[in-house]
Design a protein around this motif. Structure first.
Motif, PDB file in Angstrom:
ATOM      1  N   LEU A 173       0.841  -1.194   0.000  1.00 53.47           N
ATOM      2  CA  LEU A 173       0.000   0.000   0.000  1.00 53.47           C
ATOM      3  C   LEU A 173       0.880   1.248   0.000  1.00 53.47           C
ATOM      4  O   LEU A 173       1.812   1.356   0.802  1.00 53.47           O
ATOM      5  CB  LEU A 173      -0.908  -0.004   1.228  1.00 53.47           C
ATOM      6  N   VAL A 174       0.565   2.214  -0.874  1.00 51.92           N
ATOM      7  CA  VAL A 174       1.412   3.383  -1.113  1.00 51.92           C
ATOM      8  C   VAL A 174       0.647   4.647  -0.729  1.00 51.92           C
ATOM      9  O   VAL A 174      -0.364   4.987  -1.353  1.00 51.92           O
ATOM     10  CB  VAL A 174       1.845   3.434  -2.595  1.00 51.92           C
ATOM     11  N   HIS A 175       1.143   5.360   0.286  1.00 45.41           N
ATOM     12  CA  HIS A 175       0.402   6.500   0.833  1.00 45.41           C
ATOM     13  C   HIS A 175       0.553   7.762  -0.012  1.00 45.41           C
ATOM     14  O   HIS A 175       1.397   7.860  -0.902  1.00 45.41           O
ATOM     15  CB  HIS A 175       0.796   6.753   2.285  1.00 45.41           C
ATOM     16  N   GLY A 176      -0.264   8.776   0.306  1.00 47.91           N
ATOM     17  CA  GLY A 176      -0.321  10.009  -0.460  1.00 47.91           C
ATOM     18  C   GLY A 176       0.543  11.123   0.085  1.00 47.91           C
ATOM     19  O   GLY A 176       1.533  10.897   0.789  1.00 47.91           O
ATOM     20  N   SER A 177       0.162  12.374  -0.204  1.00 53.71           N
ATOM     21  CA  SER A 177       1.028  13.542  -0.005  1.00 53.71           C
ATOM     22  C   SER A 177       1.065  14.085   1.412  1.00 53.71           C
ATOM     23  O   SER A 177       2.055  14.700   1.804  1.00 53.71           O
ATOM     24  CB  SER A 177       0.566  14.683  -0.930  1.00 53.71           C
TER      25      SER A 177
ATOM     26  N   GLU B  49      -2.282  27.613  -7.061  1.00 57.05           N
ATOM     27  CA  GLU B  49      -2.031  28.988  -6.639  1.00 57.05           C
ATOM     28  C   GLU B  49      -0.782  29.090  -5.767  1.00 57.05           C
ATOM     29  O   GLU B  49      -0.221  30.175  -5.607  1.00 57.05           O
ATOM     30  CB  GLU B  49      -3.252  29.518  -5.873  1.00 57.05           C
ATOM     31  N   GLN B  50      -0.352  27.967  -5.212  1.00 56.66           N
ATOM     32  CA  GLN B  50       0.820  27.942  -4.332  1.00 56.66           C
ATOM     33  C   GLN B  50       2.039  27.307  -4.989  1.00 56.66           C
ATOM     34  O   GLN B  50       3.005  26.963  -4.294  1.00 56.66           O
ATOM     35  CB  GLN B  50       0.477  27.172  -3.053  1.00 56.66           C
ATOM     36  N   THR B  51       2.016  27.145  -6.318  1.00 58.07           N
ATOM     37  CA  THR B  51       3.104  26.450  -6.990  1.00 58.07           C
ATOM     38  C   THR B  51       4.471  27.076  -6.698  1.00 58.07           C
ATOM     39  O   THR B  51       5.456  26.358  -6.481  1.00 58.07           O
ATOM     40  CB  THR B  51       2.859  26.406  -8.511  1.00 58.07           C
ATOM     41  N   GLU B  52       4.547  28.400  -6.684  1.00 59.58           N
ATOM     42  CA  GLU B  52       5.839  29.041  -6.439  1.00 59.58           C
ATOM     43  C   GLU B  52       6.358  28.713  -5.039  1.00 59.58           C
ATOM     44  O   GLU B  52       7.573  28.539  -4.856  1.00 59.58           O
ATOM     45  CB  GLU B  52       5.730  30.561  -6.626  1.00 59.58           C
ATOM     46  N   PHE B  53       5.457  28.605  -4.077  1.00 52.82           N
ATOM     47  CA  PHE B  53       5.873  28.203  -2.730  1.00 52.82           C
ATOM     48  C   PHE B  53       6.465  26.802  -2.761  1.00 52.82           C
ATOM     49  O   PHE B  53       7.504  26.536  -2.127  1.00 52.82           O
ATOM     50  CB  PHE B  53       4.686  28.250  -1.773  1.00 52.82           C
ATOM     51  N   TYR B  54       5.817  25.889  -3.501  1.00 56.02           N
ATOM     52  CA  TYR B  54       6.333  24.519  -3.580  1.00 56.02           C
ATOM     53  C   TYR B  54       7.690  24.469  -4.275  1.00 56.02           C
ATOM     54  O   TYR B  54       8.525  23.620  -3.964  1.00 56.02           O
ATOM     55  CB  TYR B  54       5.344  23.609  -4.308  1.00 56.02           C
ATOM     56  N   ARG B  55       7.913  25.379  -5.213  1.00 58.50           N
ATOM     57  CA  ARG B  55       9.216  25.429  -5.903  1.00 58.50           C
ATOM     58  C   ARG B  55      10.328  25.891  -4.964  1.00 58.50           C
ATOM     59  O   ARG B  55      11.476  25.470  -5.100  1.00 58.50           O
ATOM     60  CB  ARG B  55       9.155  26.386  -7.098  1.00 58.50           C
ATOM     61  N   THR B  56      10.006  26.756  -4.043  1.00 56.32           N
ATOM     62  CA  THR B  56      11.028  27.412  -3.221  1.00 56.32           C
ATOM     63  C   THR B  56      11.111  26.871  -1.791  1.00 56.32           C
ATOM     64  O   THR B  56      11.964  27.298  -1.020  1.00 56.32           O
ATOM     65  CB  THR B  56      10.775  28.926  -3.167  1.00 56.32           C
TER      66      THR B  56
ATOM     67  N   THR C 170       6.999  18.941   0.062  1.00 56.59           N
ATOM     68  CA  THR C 170       6.223  19.608  -0.996  1.00 56.59           C
ATOM     69  C   THR C 170       6.320  18.915  -2.354  1.00 56.59           C
ATOM     70  O   THR C 170       5.628  19.310  -3.292  1.00 56.59           O
ATOM     71  CB  THR C 170       6.724  21.050  -1.187  1.00 56.59           C
ATOM     72  N   GLY C 171       7.186  17.904  -2.481  1.00 58.72           N
ATOM     73  CA  GLY C 171       7.509  17.376  -3.806  1.00 58.72           C
ATOM     74  C   GLY C 171       6.342  16.889  -4.622  1.00 58.72           C
ATOM     75  O   GLY C 171       6.234  17.192  -5.822  1.00 58.72           O
ATOM     76  N   THR C 172       5.433  16.144  -4.003  1.00 57.25           N
ATOM     77  CA  THR C 172       4.305  15.625  -4.774  1.00 57.25           C
ATOM     78  C   THR C 172       3.342  16.746  -5.158  1.00 57.25           C
ATOM     79  O   THR C 172       2.738  16.710  -6.239  1.00 57.25           O
ATOM     80  CB  THR C 172       3.561  14.531  -4.001  1.00 57.25           C
TER      81      THR C 172
END
Length: 333
Positions: free
Chosen positions: A71-75, A195-202, A246-248
């Motif tokens: 079983l493989v868990h989520g984010s 909307e938070q993609t830049e936060f996940y990048r940084t 934040t990777g996923t």
């Protein structure tokens, strides 16, 4: 690869599953001592990965080998609160218990940065998760004497499981993708998350508090889960910390698609909750239509949203998974 064992005591058209097996879901969770459990550690370089195993009885030399289900868990939540949750007074919510009773040797793991696994400076993206699954494989092979296993992933865990199946086809038998995301086109959840993609990048980690865990069960369709469940999940998960990688999230908002369905060789079951906002039915059916295997199924669980495994309708998932994983081998004319 080092491992530490610490023992504690076919192609089908899309189907709409009928009413949930309410009686089965309402049964109380069995006492922990009725199962045999073990914990292991896999190593990925300097990273230690926590692994968990459950079955009805201890493995014994000379006894038949049980089919392995991983079983493989989520984010946002680690392995045991996702798949081995106890909800007092609310019935059975442990997918590990359910499939151990069905006769499977059930395994799961915490990915890098989650649960009891090593927290690193990395963001634990989909590629990292595939590497984690590869690191776990020798432990399962050693302990079970088998080389091919069933995998079930939910949400970003479904993407990880599918990407692993593309990378390691010789080790994947049947593959269940629940709350899967293909291109993400039309997904209200991913549009909001984007909307938070830049936060996940940084940033390599994001805040994950009780309110966030509770929102998993209400963001698509309130009323699809027992309110005791998110409370129990938060209680089980928050001791692991108030942030997760934040990777996923970055992969799902900026890098989709991450799996080429034409490269999947395994038999595949795609499962979607009726109200799941992480992907549209059109997107999933596009993915399904591109799968090259004739051994594939598509199922919708009515009354469920994103968190199918912990929903009021969870017994419908148990049913379609069990049917798929025990499908008789095809006999060629």
């Amino acid at each position: 690869m080092a491992g530490n064992n610490q023992i504690t005591t076919t192609s089908r058209r899309g189907v709409l599953i009928g009413a949930p097996l309410a009686a089965a879901a309402a049964l109380p969770a069995a006492a922990a001592e009725t199962f045999w459990t073990a914990r292991y550690e896999a190593r990925k370089g300097d990273v230690t990965l926590a692994m968990y195993r459950k079955r009805l009885t201890a493995p014994r030399p000379g006894h038949p080998r049980l089919p392995v289900l991983f079983l493989v868990h989520g984010s946002s939540v680690s392995a045991l609160p996702s798949f081995d949750l106890t909800v007092p007074g609310a019935g059975e919510y442990s997918l590990m218990n359910v499939f151990a009773r069905y006769g499977f040797d059930v395994w799961t793991m915490d990915f890098e940065g989650y649960g009891k696994s090593t927290v690193t400076a990395g963001n634990s993206d989909i590629a990292s998760g595939v590497a984690d699954l590869k690191a776990a494989m020798p432990i399962i092979e050693r302990e079970t004497g088998q080389r091919k296993f069933h995998y079930m992933g939910e949400s970003s865990g479904a993407i990880r499981a599918a990407a692993f199946a593309v990378a390691e086809p010789a080790h994947v038998d049947r593959l269940v993708l629940e709350a899967f995301t293909y291109t993400g086109k039309g997904s209200p959840t991913l549009a909001k998350r984007g909307e938070q993609t830049e936060f996940y990048r940084t940033h390599n980690r994001r805040p994950r508090d009780k309110a966030m865990i509770l929102s998993i069960f209400t963001r698509d369709k309130p009323g699809t889960s027992d309110p005791r469940v998110p409370e129990a999940m938060a209680k089980a998960e928050l001791p692991n910390g108030d942030s997760v990688p934040t990777g996923t999230y970055l992969d799902m908002t900026a890098n989709l698609p991450l799996v080429d369905p034409t490269k999947l060789q395994a038999a595949v079951l795609v499962v979607r909750g009726e109200y799941d906002g992480i992907s549209t039915e059109a997107d999933l059916l596009d993915f399904f239509s591109r799968l090259p295997t004739p051994d594939k199924q598509y199922a919708v669980i009515p009354g469920a949203a994103h968190a199918v495994t912990l929903s009021l309708a969870r017994a419908g998932l148990w049913h379609v998974m069990h049917e798929f994983l025990t499908m008789p081998k095809s006999v060629q004319a």
